[in-house]
Design an enzyme around this catalytic site. Sequence first.
Site, short mmCIF file in Angstrom:
data_model
loop_
_atom_site.label_atom_id
_atom_site.label_comp_id
_atom_site.label_asym_id
_atom_site.label_seq_id
_atom_site.Cartn_x
_atom_site.Cartn_y
_atom_site.Cartn_z
N ARG A 1 18.51 -48.60 15.99
CA ARG A 1 17.58 -47.50 16.19
C ARG A 1 16.34 -48.08 16.88
O ARG A 1 15.93 -49.21 16.56
CB ARG A 1 17.14 -46.85 14.87
CG ARG A 1 18.18 -45.95 14.22
CD ARG A 1 18.39 -44.65 15.00
NE ARG A 1 19.36 -43.76 14.35
CZ ARG A 1 20.66 -43.73 14.64
NH1 ARG A 1 21.17 -44.51 15.57
NH2 ARG A 1 21.47 -42.88 14.02
N GLU B 1 13.06 -41.25 21.87
CA GLU B 1 14.25 -40.95 22.67
C GLU B 1 14.12 -39.53 23.18
O GLU B 1 13.84 -38.64 22.38
CB GLU B 1 15.52 -41.10 21.84
CG GLU B 1 15.85 -42.55 21.59
CD GLU B 1 17.22 -42.77 20.94
OE1 GLU B 1 17.98 -41.80 20.77
OE2 GLU B 1 17.51 -43.93 20.61
N HIS C 1 21.57 -43.99 24.50
CA HIS C 1 22.14 -43.84 23.15
C HIS C 1 23.61 -43.39 23.24
O HIS C 1 23.98 -42.31 22.77
CB HIS C 1 21.29 -42.86 22.31
CG HIS C 1 21.46 -43.08 20.84
ND1 HIS C 1 20.46 -42.87 19.93
CD2 HIS C 1 22.53 -43.49 20.11
CE1 HIS C 1 20.90 -43.14 18.71
NE2 HIS C 1 22.15 -43.53 18.79
#
Length: 341
Positions: free
Chosen positions: A250, A279, A298
């Site tokens: 993360r 993000e 991602h």
Amino acid sequence: MPANEASKPLVFVTRPIAEQALTELAGFARVDLWDDEMPPPRAVLLERIAHADAILTLLTDRIDAPVIAAAPRLRVISNLAVGVDNIDLDAATRAGVAVGHTPGVLTETTADLAFALLMAAARRIVEADSYTRQGRWRTWGPRLMLGRDVFGATLGIVGWGAIGRAMARRAAGFSMRVLYTTRERKPAGKPHRHNKAEVPGARRVALDELLRESDFVSLHVPLTPETRAMLSAREFRAMKRGAILINTARGEVIDQRALYEALASGHLGGAALDVTSPEPIAPDDPLLTLPNAIVTPHIGSASHATRLRMAQIAVANIRDALAGRLPAYCANPAVRLREPT
Ligand code: NAP
Ligand code: GLV
């Protein structure tokens, strides 16, 4: 609507998922689909969850205590991800709402991406491809695009769970030396689902030793209060000069500004990130100006087969909870499921 249809539980699905899994879901539930690439705005989420018996969420849906409180019928939050840092687990448990997730099925796919990032950063593949496309390739050069050997290098794995170990198995095929860290104390009662088989040759060390010794450091911890900003300026300084950081965990596990400075100063040799904070990463983030930083959007678990399997597990988790059972893959196994209203 036919009477038997009206009696089915209502499931709010916050984004289009694999068609086959949606069909499976429609077999036992009424599906209220938010048919958009972007997450439902908060007002929409609050409105749609108010009547839902279950919700199928993505990691970009923030399911916090106020959202859970707005859902008096809700029995399960089924996250299409292994990570559940987007969900307030304590609030869900207090409310009697199970939290499902999708561990295991995405392990190998995510480790493939992590290892691909390691190789890409080591051998400057993204940079070399741009160089070619820009028409700058004039001849074979003895000093052109020199990178780092992966074969025989030391890989430090932070977080010795399913994906961390899968990464170590890949490293073994490249004759890498593998070091790993894990936490000293585990929370009582935490279930361990992943394959705990040892990886021959891998050695457990303290984080400082791992940072000092590793040519590549790869992060595989969940985002928790303990792991937030676990790697910051001090840890980057402790890494070997020229080392490469891989993050598929993360974005918040590292201090991104400190990473930029460690790369820009030349102390670190490169970084490859599948996750960022925030993000998506801002288009003007200074990291994106560095040729030795690779950023992917991602996509760790993004293969056709894995995304279908994840969607099917997310649907099965909903089926379990609506039948009054704990989901097979439950992130809050201590929950006492609330009764249907
Ligand atoms: P996992 O099997 O639960 O492994 C996580 C490991 O981290 C566990 O071994 C855990 O230790 C360890 N850990 C937790 N806190 C720690 C700490 N403070 N220090 C050191 N180790 C710690 O989970 P996984 O399936 O490997 O997934 C790991 C994470 O990867 C997920 O939570 C998610 O955030 C991320 N992920 C990203 C993608 C992507 O698309 N980029 C895809 C999948 C997963 P214990 O064994 O003691 O619990
Ligand atoms: C992806 O990031 C996941 O947690 O599954």
